[in-house]
Design a protein around this motif. Sequence first.
Motif, mmCIF file in Angstrom:
data_model
loop_
_atom_site.group_PDB
_atom_site.id
_atom_site.type_symbol
_atom_site.label_atom_id
_atom_site.label_comp_id
_atom_site.label_asym_id
_atom_site.label_seq_id
_atom_site.Cartn_x
_atom_site.Cartn_y
_atom_site.Cartn_z
ATOM 1 N N GLN A 237 34.840 43.431 43.843
ATOM 2 C CA GLN A 237 36.251 43.279 44.193
ATOM 3 C C GLN A 237 36.840 44.586 44.710
ATOM 4 O O GLN A 237 37.707 44.584 45.587
ATOM 5 C CB GLN A 237 37.041 42.740 43.000
ATOM 6 N N ARG A 238 36.325 45.730 44.210
ATOM 7 C CA ARG A 238 36.765 47.021 44.745
ATOM 8 C C ARG A 238 36.285 47.188 46.186
ATOM 9 O O ARG A 238 37.026 47.679 47.045
ATOM 10 C CB ARG A 238 36.251 48.169 43.872
ATOM 11 N N VAL A 239 35.042 46.784 46.440
ATOM 12 C CA VAL A 239 34.520 46.855 47.812
ATOM 13 C C VAL A 239 35.337 45.940 48.725
ATOM 14 O O VAL A 239 35.681 46.302 49.860
ATOM 15 C CB VAL A 239 33.027 46.460 47.867
ATOM 16 N N TRP A 240 35.666 44.743 48.220
ATOM 17 C CA TRP A 240 36.479 43.825 49.018
ATOM 18 C C TRP A 240 37.799 44.462 49.423
ATOM 19 O O TRP A 240 38.216 44.382 50.583
ATOM 20 C CB TRP A 240 36.737 42.527 48.253
ATOM 21 N N GLU A 241 38.481 45.092 48.461
ATOM 22 C CA GLU A 241 39.770 45.710 48.768
ATOM 23 C C GLU A 241 39.610 46.793 49.825
ATOM 24 O O GLU A 241 40.486 46.985 50.684
ATOM 25 C CB GLU A 241 40.400 46.289 47.495
#
Length: 265
Positions: A237-241
């Motif tokens: 989810q951090r990579v997505w952001e």
Amino acid sequence: MGTATDYVREELRLFRAAQELSQDDFGRVIGYSGSHVSSVETGGRPPTREYMNAIDEAYKTGGRFARMLRELSKLDHTPAWLREWIEFEREATLLRWYEPAFIPGILQTEAYARGTLASGLLLPDEVDQRVASRLDRQSILTREEPVPLVAVLDVMVLRRPLNDHPGAMAEQLAHLVKLAELPHVQILVVTEDAGVYPGLQGGFILATLGDGSVIAHLDHQVRAQVVNVTDDLASLQRVWETVRGEALSRRQSLKLIKEAAQTWT
């Protein structure tokens, strides 16, 4: 949701009822929360291989529910390892899909899907099966209550030739434009200006389910992996952001896709 999956859910509910157990009590026996049991029975979460195995082991069923899940995968000619994720896709309330190498499967034309799959190590019959499955999965975007999709693509996806078939690329990008104009579909593009950014090491999908939980999908050379470990999900989810932050706006991305489509005509 297909009737075969509804049948499996009903069998799970009837089995629990036969044990005269509440969802909370049944969950305690198999190692899941009562809310998880409820979500599976009502369609908030699909029944997974791990869930079915837990029931089989706790009640010594001889593998009854694991077999039921395998039979379900055969009904639509989908590989068993992919079937589990397809159920998550169908139940999702939101899909977030990042792809640095290809057009996401859910957005592919038949010619593009065939071109990408035929370039691998699959036999012709396997290619036909995978193409049919991939196209069938796209119905979640056009059904009466479609699944909202946010897809982020690296710009090279729009420019990479498909085995010397410029016509297939032109058709694919025209299809992408059509889908990007749907109100529940956002297709965003990361341009070269981003340089080297975290997402480049591999694509992934994040599915938000009906009970609010999130689960992820990673695609490897041989098969896919469903990820539901908390730390791994947090990392994805951090990579997505990050990749979402690097992407152009929806309007700018659509303009870029239309421009790229013209280069293939």
